[in-house]
Design an enzyme around this catalytic site. Structure first.
Site, PDB file in Angstrom:
ATOM      1  CG  PHE A 207      -0.393   0.542   2.467  1.00 12.93           C
ATOM      2  CD1 PHE A 207       0.367  -0.249   3.312  1.00 12.93           C
ATOM      3  CD2 PHE A 207      -0.620   1.873   2.817  1.00 12.93           C
ATOM      4  CE1 PHE A 207       0.883   0.268   4.488  1.00 12.93           C
ATOM      5  CE2 PHE A 207      -0.100   2.394   3.993  1.00 12.93           C
ATOM      6  CZ  PHE A 207       0.664   1.587   4.829  1.00 12.93           C
ATOM      7  CE  LYS A 208       4.742   1.291   4.873  1.00 12.04           C
ATOM      8  NZ  LYS A 208       4.405  -0.081   5.281  1.00 12.04           N
TER       9      LYS A 208
END
Ligand SMILES: *Cc1c(COP(=O)(O)O)cnc(C)c1O
Length: 462
Positions: free
Chosen positions: A115-116
């Site tokens: 998700f980063k």
């Protein structure tokens, strides 16, 4: 009048900054974290309207409130479009039902499969733009428990006037995670395998910031989740998920540094109706203990199946404490100072009560993580990664409906844990399979600040 495009420090001793300054600085000069002077406000009608919009449009609507006049609307729009052009699915962050009122919010469709990317792909582009306007160069030093490093490298590798140093705890990240960092072809990327834990790496980076002369000389900055721009970009998917569901949900968030879940609090403070925010941790359970016992205290370090959450100190919790104390920066500064000395903070009753009105918390063991991977696979045929599984375990514990489980990584990043759970390896996307054949570039370093300083200096002048 609300002023959401200027920022103050949680510790109250830093001058006001605009969005570009916050982006370039990361940490505030008084050691605190930046928060907006006031949270922007969205009406229920505006939020409902997000349901028909592309992800990129919602991101623009949310981000422009913080950006103010730091960038033109056209530039912001262009950077958002470019940031998400490399994502696998047009929905960017699709919501999929896994039965019984439970949903996965899939946040792993970016270039590094965690998700980063969602925040860092935007941050890298805006960063390059702000740097060009300011002039000079920037040195980014980031500590990573695995996923931030590769996402930062994917976002910043090859950009002019930027050098990127990434410290990961040696032997504590998965093979795939390490290769994603060390196979970068870009000369401005420097990987360091630190002899120590993630918290040692984070402490070293903080130590570097504290050497203010050196930090100024190299224009040191941070892109880890203390950078407010990441919080702002991550708040977007709380809006899109709620709009897609058409009703308020309980969000269950696999939590390490408290950035992703604080983005949920931020969305709530901007007007989004959220049922509850559930902090899901592995055995590194500082946040679960803080909520459940009222004492925020660093614990023993556990090496778990969800290594991106193997964290003893949750940096972004400072923002939640600041808000929960009624934005009392004197108290926040004193509390964080005490904590840095004693590694322990007893939460005052008013602060704890405010936190508990919003958050619940649950810590799960590796066995429960494996059981959750097995359970979801048996029920739906889907393979989830161990971080998502920690949240799935917490979601099962609380049983709220609807529950949105933030699915933070692709299972192929953690094949060992998946294989242990279901006796079958997750399918590997071609981009990850290709890494195995590429040469790795990294340097080992002992856990000593002067060695890190020297390493950085030598690479900057080379
Ligand atoms: C970073 C990370 C987390 C934890 O997010 P925080 O913002 O640090 O709380 C959870 N899962 C994965 C896969 C991550 O990479």
């Amino acid at each position: 009048m609300t002023d959401s495009s200027h920022f103050i420090s949680t510790r109250g001793q830093a001058p006001r900054a605009n969005f570009a300054q916050v982006l370039l600085a990361g940490l505030a000069p008084d050691g605190g974290l930046y928060v907006p002077v006031a949270w922007p406000q969205f009406s229920q009608a505006q939020i409902a309207d997000f349901a028909g919009k592309r992800y990129q449009e919602v991101a623009f609507e949310v981000l422009r409130r913080f950006v103010g006049d730091a960038f033109s609307e056209a530039d912001l729009k262009a950077d958002i479009e470019a940031a998400y052009a490399g994502f696998e699915l047009p929905a960017i962050a699709p919501l999929s039902e896994i039965g019984d009122g439970q949903y996965l919010l899939e946040l792993f469709h970016g270039p590094t499969f965690a998700f980063k990317d969602i925040a860092l792909q935007i941050l890298g582009r805006l960063f390059a733009r702000a740097l060009k306007a300011r002039g000079g160069r920037a040195t980014i030093v980031a500590a990573t428990s695995g996923d931030t490093g590769s996402a930062a490298i994917a976002a910043l590798g090859g950009l002019p006037n930027i050098e990127v140093f990434v410290l990961h705890p040696k032997g504590r990240v998965s093979d795939v995670q390490r290769r994603q960092m060390t196979t970068s072809p870009h000369a401005n990327v420097h990987n360091i395998a630190l002899e120590g834990s993630f918290d040692d790496a984070q402490a070293l980076v903080k130590g570097l910031f504290a050497e203010t002369d050196f930090a100024r000389e190299i224009s040191l900055t941070a892109v880890n989740s203390i950078n407010f721009v990441r919080i702002a970009a991550q708040a977007v998917y709380y809006f899109t998920a709620t709009a897609a569901l058409g009703r308020p949900a309980t969000f269950v968030v696999p939590t390490g540094n408290f950035g992703d879940i604080f983005a949920g609090e931020a969305a709530g403070r901007m007007g989004l109706a959220i049922e509850r925010l559930v902090i899901a941790t592995n055995e590194n359970d500082i946040m679960a203990r803080a909520l459940n016992t009222g004492v925020y205290a660093a614990g023993a370090e556990h090496h778990t199946l969800s290594p991106s959450m193997d964290i003893q100190v949750a940096s972004n919790f400072e923002r939640a404490l600041f808000e929960a104390s009624g934005r009392d920066s004197d108290w926040t500064a004193a509390a964080m100072n005490d904590f840095s000395k004693t590694r322990r903070l007893v939460l005052p009753a008013n602060v704890l009560e405010d936190l508990r009105s919003r958050y619940s918390a649950f810590a799960c063991s590796d066995d429960e993580t494996l059981a959750a991977i097995r359970r979801v696979h048996a029920a739906t045929g889907r393979i989830i990664d161990p971080h998502t599984a920690v949240a799935a375990s917490a979601a099962a514990h609380f049983g709220a409906r609807p529950s949105v489980i933030l699915s933070t990584a692709h299972p192929a990043k953690f094949p060992d844990a998946v294989t242990r759970a279901i006796a079958q390896a997750p399918p590997v996307p071609p981009a990850l399979a290709a890494l195995e054949k590429m040469p790795e570039k990294l340097s080992d370093l002992a856990n000593k600040l002067p060695l890190l300083r020297q390493f950085i200096s030598s690479r900057l002048t080379a």
